[in-house]
Enzyme design. Structure first.
Site, PDB file in Angstrom:
ATOM      1  N   THR A  89       0.833  -1.185   0.143  1.00  0.00           N
ATOM      2  CA  THR A  89       0.030  -0.047   0.107  1.00  0.00           C
ATOM      3  C   THR A  89       0.860   1.260   0.015  1.00  0.00           C
ATOM      4  O   THR A  89       1.980   0.991   0.301  1.00  0.00           O
ATOM      5  CB  THR A  89      -0.795   0.030   1.078  1.00  0.00           C
ATOM      6  OG1 THR A  89      -1.865  -0.986   1.032  1.00  0.00           O
ATOM      7  CG2 THR A  89      -1.721   1.278   1.233  1.00  0.00           C
ATOM      8  N   GLY A  91       1.358   5.768   0.428  1.00  0.00           N
ATOM      9  CA  GLY A  91       1.379   6.554   1.828  1.00  0.00           C
ATOM     10  C   GLY A  91       2.616   7.640   1.669  1.00  0.00           C
ATOM     11  O   GLY A  91       2.232   8.498   1.280  1.00  0.00           O
ATOM     12  N   ASP A 189      -0.640   0.631  -5.115  1.00  0.00           N
ATOM     13  CA  ASP A 189      -1.089   1.743  -5.743  1.00  0.00           C
ATOM     14  C   ASP A 189      -0.419   3.116  -5.068  1.00  0.00           C
ATOM     15  O   ASP A 189       0.376   3.022  -4.270  1.00  0.00           O
ATOM     16  CB  ASP A 189      -2.480   2.063  -5.530  1.00  0.00           C
ATOM     17  CG  ASP A 189      -3.128   1.738  -4.138  1.00  0.00           C
ATOM     18  OD1 ASP A 189      -2.274   1.831  -3.297  1.00  0.00           O
ATOM     19  OD2 ASP A 189      -4.070   1.362  -3.707  1.00  0.00           O
ATOM     20  N   SER A 190      -0.778   4.347  -5.545  1.00  0.00           N
ATOM     21  CA  SER A 190      -0.180   5.690  -4.990  1.00  0.00           C
ATOM     22  C   SER A 190       1.285   5.667  -5.029  1.00  0.00           C
ATOM     23  O   SER A 190       1.784   5.488  -5.820  1.00  0.00           O
ATOM     24  CB  SER A 190      -1.003   5.960  -3.671  1.00  0.00           C
ATOM     25  OG  SER A 190      -0.795   7.356  -3.244  1.00  0.00           O
ATOM     26  N   ASP A 396      -9.651  10.877  -9.905  1.00  0.00           N
ATOM     27  CA  ASP A 396      -8.610  11.164  -8.958  1.00  0.00           C
ATOM     28  C   ASP A 396      -7.983  12.417  -9.374  1.00  0.00           C
ATOM     29  O   ASP A 396      -7.330  12.596 -10.357  1.00  0.00           O
ATOM     30  CB  ASP A 396      -7.640  10.086  -8.944  1.00  0.00           C
ATOM     31  CG  ASP A 396      -6.453  10.343  -8.177  1.00  0.00           C
ATOM     32  OD1 ASP A 396      -6.600  11.134  -7.297  1.00  0.00           O
ATOM     33  OD2 ASP A 396      -5.451   9.685  -8.318  1.00  0.00           O
ATOM     34  N   LYS A 445     -13.626   4.013 -14.946  1.00  0.00           N
ATOM     35  CA  LYS A 445     -14.648   5.249 -15.123  1.00  0.00           C
ATOM     36  C   LYS A 445     -15.331   5.279 -13.739  1.00  0.00           C
ATOM     37  O   LYS A 445     -15.980   4.253 -13.387  1.00  0.00           O
ATOM     38  CB  LYS A 445     -15.667   4.860 -16.203  1.00  0.00           C
ATOM     39  CG  LYS A 445     -16.556   5.966 -16.429  1.00  0.00           C
ATOM     40  CD  LYS A 445     -17.382   5.729 -17.778  1.00  0.00           C
ATOM     41  CE  LYS A 445     -18.413   4.754 -17.518  1.00  0.00           C
ATOM     42  NZ  LYS A 445     -19.641   4.871 -16.796  1.00  0.00           N
ATOM     43  N   GLY A 446     -15.229   6.590 -13.306  1.00  0.00           N
ATOM     44  CA  GLY A 446     -16.061   6.827 -11.784  1.00  0.00           C
ATOM     45  C   GLY A 446     -15.069   6.329 -10.580  1.00  0.00           C
ATOM     46  O   GLY A 446     -15.520   6.605  -9.598  1.00  0.00           O
ATOM     47  N   GLY A 447     -13.817   5.819 -11.096  1.00  0.00           N
ATOM     48  CA  GLY A 447     -12.900   5.728  -9.835  1.00  0.00           C
ATOM     49  C   GLY A 447     -11.937   6.607  -9.188  1.00  0.00           C
ATOM     50  O   GLY A 447     -11.813   7.693 -10.066  1.00  0.00           O
ATOM     51  N   GLY A 448     -11.612   6.456  -8.002  1.00  0.00           N
ATOM     52  CA  GLY A 448     -10.765   7.678  -7.518  1.00  0.00           C
ATOM     53  C   GLY A 448      -9.265   7.273  -7.396  1.00  0.00           C
ATOM     54  O   GLY A 448      -8.825   6.387  -8.113  1.00  0.00           O
ATOM     55  N   HIS A 449      -8.916   7.694  -6.149  1.00  0.00           N
ATOM     56  CA  HIS A 449      -7.614   7.437  -6.312  1.00  0.00           C
ATOM     57  C   HIS A 449      -6.923   5.914  -5.892  1.00  0.00           C
ATOM     58  O   HIS A 449      -5.945   5.741  -6.442  1.00  0.00           O
ATOM     59  CB  HIS A 449      -6.790   8.413  -4.924  1.00  0.00           C
ATOM     60  CG  HIS A 449      -5.415   8.346  -4.776  1.00  0.00           C
ATOM     61  ND1 HIS A 449      -4.481   8.614  -5.877  1.00  0.00           N
ATOM     62  CD2 HIS A 449      -4.685   7.955  -3.712  1.00  0.00           C
ATOM     63  CE1 HIS A 449      -3.241   8.507  -5.382  1.00  0.00           C
ATOM     64  NE2 HIS A 449      -3.274   8.378  -4.395  1.00  0.00           N
TER      65      HIS A 449
END
Length: 472
Positions: A89, A91, A189-190, A396, A445-449
């Site tokens: 993850t 951070g 992610d991120s 996002d 489509k419609g997803g965030g971060h």
């Protein structure tokens, strides 16, 4: 690190004579070190878990003073042949419980008002463990339940994270030899977009140097990934395209800042004025998903002791309070209550005294960032033929899909499957493009971060097709 020869030679008896004692000693040492324990029941979940969950620690670093905690969930389909994924993850410093409980794991918190007891858990029907085994690992050190045995080993940096994640996986596979032949992918992610390509490169180089066990790494996948420190530059054009700022402000920003919105020349008064106007216009907008309510104000409360004493179950720390139930981040708070429950820690086999209060994200602990861009790692991995899936929730603004498209474009690989829609249940789920370097880019489509948190069904379908080498 244990190193096995690449071949046992011609004599099976010689191989058996020397290899079996090594494997036996590894098995014994793993038992003594409590490498992993099966978890059959979890507080908050009714009945036995309908999937195999193992938790444990793997010592990494020169003296193994970093104890990396992991959750391993075996594929619910065919673990013998299904791919194995190591998930980190972002951070940096956010626990993998975020990925497990909110994004791609088989469990989720039941959304109900907290009453002081252990929060309830429910099954998630669109878990990525339907098609792969996943190791969720808390990294860097002092993230989630991972801890350091000495002060010197508590240092955190992207370079340390890369080396320790690589070492973790090789050691984990030694103690789980039945997965040695499975295809391996590294995902996250991120901010993991900076470190994961470097981890894959280090694993690849380790294989080339003959490090054992050999890791059958095939590629990597990244969601809304940070790639360089320049990404915030694309927030301006994203906000304009989404109708959040006026044409006039956008044109003024372009004219006065000349495309540079991060390192602003303090003498550029006009650019500074426009950036101030932009920030004011964006106030109240949830940058992780621009259509979601902005609930971050609930992270800050009065430090009045009387409030803490009167409503102890309403308070997580002197900086947090429960938001309304309709806020998406409500479950983040439920997760903190759950992970800090003594019965939960006992069920997860957390070592007593290893950490104090569990935090979802340890932003308050220093993290040294030496890598300013992961672009060169993508280039190197492309040359070596590794597969990659890069996906972006298209709502996002923290890491806009525009910035991700830009660095992918600059790789300058030819397109083999041009921009088109991809579908789930007969509906457009996003758009995708595939390149000759075996890289697939997809919008959700419609997803965030964290796209699977918002669009779980679509993201499972995307992941399943990609793993199976099918077109999205």
């Amino acid at each position: 690190m244990v190193r096995f020869s690449s071949s046992c030679g011609d004599s099976y008896s010689i191989c058996r004579r020397f290899l079996l004692p090594i494997l036996l000693s590894l098995h014994i040492s793993c038992q003594l070190a409590s490498c992993g324990s099966i978890v059959r029941f979890l507080p908050g979940f009714e009945g036995p878990l309908p999937f195999l969950l193992e938790t444990g620690y793997v010592g990494v670093g020169e003296t193994e003073d970093v104890q990396a905690f992991y959750y391993f969930i075996e594929s619910e389909s065919n673990p013998r042949v299904d791919p194995l994924m190591l998930w980190l993850t972002g951070g940096p410093g956010c626990s993998v419980l975020s990925g497990l409980m909110f994004e791609i794991g088989p469990l989720a918190f039941k959304i109900e008002e907290y009453n002081g007891s252990v929060p309830n858990l429910v099954l998630r029907s669109h878990s990525w463990t339907k098609v792969s085994s996943i190791i969720f690992v808390d990294m860097p050190v002092l993230t989630g339940f991972s801890y350091a045995r000495t002060n010197s080993s508590a240092q955190r940096s992207d370079l340390l994270l890369i080396h320790q994640a690589h070492q973790f996986l090789r050691k984990w596979l030694i103690h789980h030899p039945k997965f040695l032949s499975n295809e391996v992918y590294i995902g996250g992610d991120s901010s993991s977009g900076i470190t994961i390509p470097a981890i894959v490169q280090e694993i690849s180089q380790g294989n080339e140097k003959g490090l054992k066990p050999w890791i059958n790494v095939q590629g990597y996948l990244l969601g809304n990934p940070s790639t360089s420190i320049r990404e915030p530059n694309y927030q301006i054009s994203f906000a304009h395209g989404m109708g959040l700022i006026s044409d006039e402000l956008y044109e003024s920003l372009q004219r006065n800042c000349k495309g540079e919105y991060i390192d602003i020349d303090p003498t550029n008064i006009l650019c500074s004025r426009d950036i101030k106007s932009f920030n004011e216009t964006m106030s109240g907008i949830n940058s992780q998903h621009i259509l979601e309510p902005d609930c971050h104000e609930f992270y800050f409360i009065s430090k009045r002791r009387s409030l803490v004493q009167k409503y102890p179950w309403k308070i997580l720390s002197s900086y947090h309070k429960l938001p309304p139930l309709w806020c998406r981040i409500y479950v983040y708070f439920l997760c903190e209550f759950w992970a800090n429950d003594d019965n939960v820690r006992k069920a997860l086999h957390i070592r007593k005294g290893s950490i104090g209060k569990w935090q979802r994200c340890s932003y308050d602990i220093p993290f040294e960032a030496y890598i300013t861009s992961s672009f060169e790692f993508h280039v190197n991995l492309s040359r070596k033929g590794y597969r990659s899936l890069i996906y972006s929730g298209d709502h996002d603004m923290t890491v806009p899909f525009l910035s991700t498209q830009a660095w992918i474009r600059s790789l300058n690989y030819s397109i083999v499957d041009d921009w088109r829609q991809w579908y789930t249940n007969g509906q457009v789920a996003g758009y995708t493009r595939t390149y000759s370097n075996r890289m697939t880019f997809a919008t959700v489509k419609g997803g965030g971060h964290t796209a699977p948190e918002y669009k779980p069904e679509e993201c499972l379908e995307m992941y399943s097709r990609w793993l199976s080498n099918k077109a999205l």
